[in-house]
Enzyme design. Structure first.
Site, mmCIF file in Angstrom:
data_model
loop_
_atom_site.group_PDB
_atom_site.id
_atom_site.type_symbol
_atom_site.label_atom_id
_atom_site.label_comp_id
_atom_site.label_asym_id
_atom_site.label_seq_id
_atom_site.Cartn_x
_atom_site.Cartn_y
_atom_site.Cartn_z
ATOM 1 N N SER A 157 2.166 5.276 -1.874
ATOM 2 C CA SER A 157 2.470 6.004 -3.114
ATOM 3 C C SER A 157 3.550 5.302 -3.944
ATOM 4 O O SER A 157 3.582 5.460 -5.160
ATOM 5 C CB SER A 157 2.899 7.433 -2.767
ATOM 6 O OG SER A 157 4.007 7.413 -1.883
ATOM 7 N N THR A 158 4.441 4.536 -3.314
ATOM 8 C CA THR A 158 5.470 3.819 -4.085
ATOM 9 C C THR A 158 4.840 2.618 -4.790
ATOM 10 O O THR A 158 5.130 2.353 -5.961
ATOM 11 C CB THR A 158 6.625 3.372 -3.153
ATOM 12 O OG1 THR A 158 6.984 4.486 -2.313
ATOM 13 C CG2 THR A 158 7.844 2.952 -3.957
ATOM 14 N N GLU A 215 -0.298 -5.551 5.917
ATOM 15 C CA GLU A 215 1.002 -5.628 5.231
ATOM 16 C C GLU A 215 1.921 -6.647 5.897
ATOM 17 O O GLU A 215 2.659 -7.368 5.223
ATOM 18 C CB GLU A 215 1.658 -4.250 5.220
ATOM 19 C CG GLU A 215 0.938 -3.254 4.318
ATOM 20 C CD GLU A 215 1.464 -1.841 4.428
ATOM 21 O OE1 GLU A 215 1.261 -1.076 3.485
ATOM 22 O OE2 GLU A 215 2.082 -1.497 5.446
ATOM 23 N N THR A 242 0.855 -1.195 0.000
ATOM 24 C CA THR A 242 0.000 0.000 0.000
ATOM 25 C C THR A 242 0.887 1.240 0.000
ATOM 26 O O THR A 242 1.961 1.234 0.613
ATOM 27 C CB THR A 242 -0.881 -0.010 1.268
ATOM 28 O OG1 THR A 242 -1.815 -1.092 1.149
ATOM 29 C CG2 THR A 242 -1.657 1.290 1.442
ATOM 30 N N GLY A 265 3.466 1.591 7.903
ATOM 31 C CA GLY A 265 2.185 1.931 8.507
ATOM 32 C C GLY A 265 1.824 3.396 8.441
ATOM 33 O O GLY A 265 0.836 3.809 9.044
ATOM 34 N N GLY A 266 2.616 4.173 7.685
ATOM 35 C CA GLY A 266 2.257 5.582 7.500
ATOM 36 C C GLY A 266 0.868 5.732 6.901
ATOM 37 O O GLY A 266 0.190 6.733 7.118
HETATM 38 C C1 A5P Z 1 1.090 1.858 4.418
HETATM 39 O O1 A5P Z 1 0.449 1.665 5.632
HETATM 40 C C2 A5P Z 1 2.543 1.976 4.656
HETATM 41 O O2 A5P Z 1 3.142 0.926 5.316
HETATM 42 C C3 A5P Z 1 3.291 2.290 3.384
HETATM 43 O O3 A5P Z 1 3.738 1.130 2.754
HETATM 44 C C4 A5P Z 1 4.433 3.152 3.756
HETATM 45 O O4 A5P Z 1 3.915 4.203 4.549
HETATM 46 C C5 A5P Z 1 5.150 3.715 2.545
HETATM 47 O O5 A5P Z 1 4.289 4.555 1.861
HETATM 48 P P1 A5P Z 1 4.784 5.433 0.648
HETATM 49 O O6 A5P Z 1 5.203 4.515 -0.445
HETATM 50 O O7 A5P Z 1 3.566 6.246 0.271
HETATM 51 O O8 A5P Z 1 5.891 6.297 1.140
#
Ligand code: A5P
Length: 222
Positions: free
Chosen positions: A38-39, A110, A36, A102-103
Site C-alpha cells: 500500500s505504501t 523483493e 509491493t 512480506g506482509g
Molecule cells: C509485500 O510482501 C511486503 O513486503 C510489503 O512491502 C510490506 O508488507 C509493506 O506493505 P505496506 O506498504 O502495505 O504496509
C-alpha cells in the site's frame, strides 16, 4: 469522527509523504526496482508524474499492473542484472536498520530486487517503527515436502487464504520469538525447502524514509 476513523487516513497520509519523498531520489535514466504494498501504491504515481526515462522492474503482478497503467516503463527482471535504486515498504523497521517484509507475500522477489540495487530505500508510515523486530516472519516455501519443511522449521504455519507466490511458492509465517535477527536469519537460510524469508539485514538497506505526520525522517543506514 472518532479516533478509529481518523487513524487510517493519518497513516495513509504518512505513507504518501514517505513515498513522494522517495520518488525524488530517482534520477533520469535509472533502472528502478518497484516494491509491493500500500505504501508503494503512492510511489508509482509520484514517479510517473516526474516523466523520467526509467527502466523499471516490478516485484509483484499488482505493482506491474498499476505501474503500466500509469505509463511507467516495465521490463522483466530477466532483462537486467542490476538496478540503480529499489524502493519498497516494510512491516517492521528496527532502530539498527533491519526490517521485516512480506506482509503481502512478495518478500522473495523483493529481496532479489533489493540486493540487485545499488541503493535500497525503505519507505513507511510511523507505525512501522519498532524497538526490536519480532514475529511473525513471513516465509516462502516450496510445495514439495511442505509438511516436512514446516516440521523442520518448528513454529511455522501456512498463511490462511494467501495465494501462491507468482513463482509457485507457499506463503507461510514463522511465529517463534527471536532476539538477534542475524542468527535466526542464518537458521532460516539453512533450511531446505525454504525459498526465502522476510528478514532483511541492515547491510541491504541504504535509506529509511519514515513519515511522522507531515515530516519525513530520512535515515542513512548501510
Ligand atoms: C509485500 O510482501 C511486503 O513486503 C510489503 O512491502 C510490506 O508488507 C509493506 O506493505 P505496506 O506498504 O502495505 O504496509
Amino acid at each position: 469522527m472518532g479516533i478509529d476513523s481518523q487513524e487510517p487516513s493519518a497513516l495513509e497520509a504518512e505513507k504518501r509523504a514517505a513515498a513522494r519523498a522517495s520518488a525524488m531520489l530517482v534520477e533520469d535514466g535509472m533502472r528502478v526496482g518497484l516494491g509491493t504494498g500500500s505504501t508503494v501504491r503512492y510511489l508509482l504515481p509520484a514517479l510517473a508524474e516526474r516523466h523520467l526515462a526509467l527502466r523499471c522492474v516490478a516485484t509483484s503482478v499488482a505493482t506491474e499492473l498499476l505501474a503500466r497503467q500509469l505509463g511507467l516503463s516495465l521490463e522483466p527482471f530477466e532483462a537486467l542484472d542490476a538496478l540503480d535504486i529499489a524502493i519498497d515498504g516494510a512491516d517492521q523497521i528496527a532502530p539498527d536498520g533491519w526490517v521485516i517484509k512480506g506482509g503481502g507475500g512478495a518478500h522473495t522477489r523483493e529481496k532479489i530486487v533489493a540486493l540487485a540495487a545499488t541503493r535500497f530505500v525503505v519507505i513507511a508510515s510511523s507505525d512501522k517503527v519498532v524497538p526490536a523486530l519480532g514475529p511473525p516472519v513471513p516465509l516462502e516455501l516450496l510445495a514439495f515436502g511442505l509438511p516436512a519443511t514446516l516440521r523442520a522449521l518448528g513454529d511455522a504455519r501456512v498463511r490462511a487464504g494467501a495465494p501462491a507466490s507468482p513463482d509457485g511458492g507457499v506463503i507461510a509465517d514463522h511465529y517463534a520469538s527471536f532476539g538477534d535477527p542475524a542468527p535466526f536469519a542464518v537458521t532460516l537460510d539453512a533450511t531446505p525447502g525454504l525459498v526465502d524469508h522476510g528478514l532483511f539485514p541492515a547491510s541491504m538497506v541504504s535509506d529509511v524514509l519514515v513519515a511522522h505526520g507531515d515530516t519525513v525522517e530520512h535515515r542513512h543506514v548501510g
